[in-house]
Design an enzyme around this catalytic site. Structure first.
Site, PDB file in Angstrom:
ATOM      1  N   ASP A 187      -3.426  10.053   5.396  1.00  0.00           N
ATOM      2  CA  ASP A 187      -2.205   9.204   5.706  1.00  0.00           C
ATOM      3  C   ASP A 187      -1.272   9.742   6.855  1.00  0.00           C
ATOM      4  OD1 ASP A 187       0.532  10.118   3.060  1.00  0.00           O
ATOM      5  OD2 ASP A 187       0.537   8.748   5.223  1.00  0.00           O
TER       6      ASP A 187
HETATM    7  C1  GLC Z   1       3.505   6.900   4.985  1.00  0.00           C
HETATM    8  C2  GLC Z   1       3.556   7.121   3.609  1.00  0.00           C
HETATM    9  C3  GLC Z   1       2.108   6.712   3.073  1.00  0.00           C
HETATM   10  C4  GLC Z   1       2.512   5.487   2.834  1.00  0.00           C
HETATM   11  C5  GLC Z   1       1.708   5.733   4.949  1.00  0.00           C
HETATM   12  C6  GLC Z   1       2.022   4.574   5.817  1.00  0.00           C
HETATM   13  O1  GLC Z   1       3.616   8.177   5.460  1.00  0.00           O
HETATM   14  O2  GLC Z   1       3.322   9.539   3.680  1.00  0.00           O
HETATM   15  O3  GLC Z   1       2.596   6.591   1.545  1.00  0.00           O
HETATM   16  O4  GLC Z   1       1.394   4.386   3.005  1.00  0.00           O
HETATM   17  O5  GLC Z   1       2.284   6.565   5.596  1.00  0.00           O
HETATM   18  O6  GLC Z   1       3.285   3.961   5.911  1.00  0.00           O
END
Ligand code: GLC
Length: 752
Positions: free
Chosen positions: A283
């Site tokens: 993430d």
């Molecule tokens: C965010 C989220 C994730 C998302 C990623 C990209 O912090 O936790 O669900 O897909 O970053 O935006």
């Protein structure tokens, strides 16, 4: 199959050696191409593939362009201009040594331009087919802009509406979340192999993220392996089995191990037990976050931990690109491990057809966005997502009998907030609000007055309420739209109180004081504690932020052109103090009976006793306001002649059950029939009920249909005391009904 925790060290090296896509589900032709390309890559180029950056607004020259030309970027996200996407792709494909295309990612969570209800609303449709169709529309629109990878579906089970991201998942049930997640994956990836409209799904957040302590985002979770395997992991297994091409590790530490560094769950369970051959992405900055977690001493250590855990691509930490080369040089990580990661990344790019067709057509996206059929599907999804929670008969309104309505409330005409959380590309100009829809579709048949009452959901200024009340006195019926601005749910937007914000409750009470019928519409990203507002309303419709066409859907439901069929994918608590509160809970040794002595019934100077006590709150009991699966209609349904074909089964049998479902009212409508099963005794305690099947069934007034369902007894298996997934013999009960709290049990037995 016993997990391999104890054999881990030996296992880990063996696993690494032979896990080069040994799975039967990989295309050998692609494997040859991957192997061939990999053998020509330098270490820097390999590490480049493992690097994902959010490139919005980065200049197309200078450092970023150089990195692309050196093959030091594997993926960019948040690029939605086809011309810019192609410019980036040309640098990567035509101006680099090996010409490896970028994979362009985006959070397309519930639509791209045409916005559908938030996932919790899509869940409320209990209609996987519709959800799949909506995901296909999202893929058609997003790929037209150059996006080929979406960070969706979120498969996090959650039992805590304080957690802002409850909006983004499918609720509290494992079986249900699995069904909805698979539907979305099929929609995103549903075209023919290599079809440019295919968008790689990303099942997230692996795993347990929705169990954050206190419902506070990013907080620790403490889920034992058995609970992970019985509740939180199955939707991800279903997603892997459905062919999800990618997976994202979550921010949380579970039992002290951050998921981005969790070798056991990523390498052992996901890779070996499940044979996942897709791409694992961290993430956003979650590799780096192992430092504040206190799990990594520095970024180099975090990079090593993430790689060893099996994370192939580093989203926005720059840890891989910053340290893996040196770590290989020091012998701290093996290049074989890097090869494995790059193999997974290249495989996805080949599967998407990016090597054959890396570019997006630059002139089709505008005609693809907001196509009438896309908007109609969004409207249907919104219609089926709305849950009728209470109705004294006021609904549906007859536009030929009433002469005037007042439309009021901060969500009556809130085109931005109606779209809900995780909307980057949807445009509020396209939103049809309840006010707009009622005016356009019903304004020629009755007088439509409008007073906002409050400017926004958190508004504490009471001055607007007076005008709304004055207007209410002049009409036949009041429609008040309340709830949450979209920013009040979603990532990092958690609430300790679930009461309506601002003075919305005061607005409803003031309108009620006029004596006019009050229809309340709640648009929110989560369950809210609305017991008081239900009691003040003649009818209440609940809409988890319904998207672009939500206003049309709500108008048609209010005036009876559509009939409510939504059902709750999450439990509604009476108060946030009851949370976590969910239907598929364990019994406890002193289960709540419903006849307990409540707070105000306790006599003065009552003596202390622990006899006869049960698990409940003196001030709130233990029953929810509304249970999982609940929802009303404009008709009623009766379940009769519920039968099963045997009274005892063997573990390999399939149960055949039948029941008669009758529409006992005067309106054609759709019921969501639900099957729940309880394993009454286990080697570990089992939930009091678990959903095992559901089906939307449309019936005309007076019509009876005999429904036949088959239930393989193997679907009653669970991870038991010995950590084996088995169906244990013993007594079971099942219910067929319209929600998780009704129906009579039918007993049956499973024998060895
Ligand atoms: C965010 C989220 C994730 C998302 C990623 C990209 O912090 O936790 O669900 O897909 O970053 O935006």
């Amino acid at each position: 199959m016993k997990p391999f925790k104890k054999l881990f060290p030996l296992f880990f090296s063996v696993l690494l050696a032979c896990s080069c896509a040994s799975s039967a589900n990989t295309d050998l032709n692609i494997e040859k191409k991957v192997a061939g390309l990999l053998s020509n890559m330098t270490l820097d180029e390999k590490i480049g593939q493992m690097t994902l950056i959010s490139s919005t607004d980065l200049p197309l020259d200078g450092e970023f362009a150089e990195a692309l030309r050196k093959g030091q970027v594997g993926s960019v996200i948040n690029e939605v201009d086809p011309a810019r996407v192609n410019a980036l792709q040309r640098m990567a494909v035509e101006e680099s040594r090996l010409g490896i295309p970028l994979i362009v990612g985006r959070d397309v969570i519930h639509g791209f331009k045409t916005i559908f209800p938030i996932p919790l609303g899509l869940a409320a449709t209990f209609n996987p087919t519709l959800v799949e169709q909506g995901a296909r529309v999202a893929a058609l629109e997003a790929t037209a802009a150059g996006v080929r990878w979406t960070f969706s579906p979120m498969l996090d089970i959650t039992r805590d509406p304080r957690w802002g991201r409850i909006a983004e998942g499918f609720g509290e049930d494992t079986y249900f979340t699995s069904a909805m997640g698979v539907a979305m994956i099929r929609g995103y990836q549903g075209g023919e192999p290599g079809d440019p409209s295919n968008m790689a799904a990303c099942i997230k957040h692996f795993v347990g993220y929705g169990a954050a302590e206190g419902g506070r985002d990013y907080n620790s979770t403490n889920l034992p392996e058995r609970v992970l395997r019985n509740v939180y992991l199955p939707p991800f297994l279903a997603g892997v089995q459905a062919g999800a091409m990618t997976l994202m590790t979550s921010f949380n530490d579970n039992d002290g191990v951050p998921m981005t560094g969790n070798r056991f769950l990523v390498r052992n369970v996901l890779r070996h037990e499940w044979d996942f051959t897709g791409l694992v992405v961290s993430d956003w900055a979650s590799v780096n976050e192992m430092i504040p977690h206190g799990f990594a001493t520095d970024q180099a250590h975090a990079a090593r931990l993430a790689l060893e855990a099996g994370v192939d691509m580093d989203m926005m930490s720059f840890a891989y690109v910053g340290h893996l080369g040196k770590l290989v040089g020091e012998g701290a990580v093996s290049e074989k491990m890097i090869d494995e990661a790059v193999r997974n990344i290249l495989r996805v790019k080949f599967q998407l057809g990016l090597f054959d067709n890396p570019y997006v057509q630059e002139d089709v996206h505008r005609e693809m966005f907001y196509k009438p059929e896309h908007l109609e599907l969004s409207r249907q999804s919104a219609v089926q997502s709305v849950i009728l929670l209470s109705n004294d008969g006021t609904l549906p309104l007859d536009a030929d009998k009433i002469r005037s309505v007042l439309v009021t409330g901060p969500m009556a005409d809130a085109p931005h907030d109606q779209l809900g959380t995780w909307v980057f590309d949807g445009e509020e100009q396209a939103t049809v609000t309840p006010l707009k829809a009622i005016r356009e579709h019903y304004g020629h048949r009755l007088r439509v007055l409008y007073q906002p009452g409050l400017k926004y959901s958190r508004d504490k200024d009471l001055s607007g309420i007076r005008k709304a009340v004055e207007a209410a006195r002049t009409v036949d019926v009041v429609i008040v739209c309340v709830g949450e601005e979209s920013i009040l749910s979603g990532e990092a937007h958690c609430l300790a109180s679930l009461d309506l914000q601002g003075t919305q409750s005061e607005l409803i009470a003031a309108l009620k004081s006029t004596g006019k019928p009050v229809i309340t519409v709640v648009m929110a990203g989560r369950p809210l504690t609305i017991e008081k507002e239900v009691s003040l309303s003649n009818a209440l419709l609940y809409s988890f932020h319904p998207g672009t066409m939500g206003g049309v859907a709500l108008a048609d439901l209010i005036f009876g052109k559509e009939v409510p069929s939504g059902r709750l994918p999450v439990t509604f608590p009476k108060t946030s103090g009851q949370v976590p509160l969910y239907y598929n809970h364990n019994s406890s040794g002193r289960p709540f009976q419903g006849n307990e002595t409540m707070l105000d019934q306790i006599p003065l100077k009552a003596g202390q006793t622990s006899l006869g006590n049960t698990s409940f709150y003196l001030d709130a009991g233990a029953a929810p306001l509304f249970p999982f699966g609940f929802g009303l209609s404009y008709t009623t349904f009766a379940y009769t002649n519920i039968r099963i074909d045997q009274v005892s089964y063997h573990q390999n049998d399939t149960m055949t059950m039948s029941f008669d479902l009758t529409n006992t009212g005067k309106t054609a409508a759709t019921e969501v029939a639900q099957l729940y099963v309880c394993d009454k005794t286990g080697s570990v305690t089992r939930p009091v009920k678990e959903l095992k099947k559901f089906e939307r069934i449309a019936l005309n007034p007076g019509e009876t249909r005999t429904v036949i369902w088959n239930l393989p007894i193997s679907e009653l298996a669970f991870w038991n005391l010995q950590m084996e997934k088995v169906v244990e013999p013993g007594q079971f009960a099942l219910w067929v009904s319209g929600d998780s709290a009704s129906g009579e049990p039918i007993l049956f037995e499973v024998k060895k």
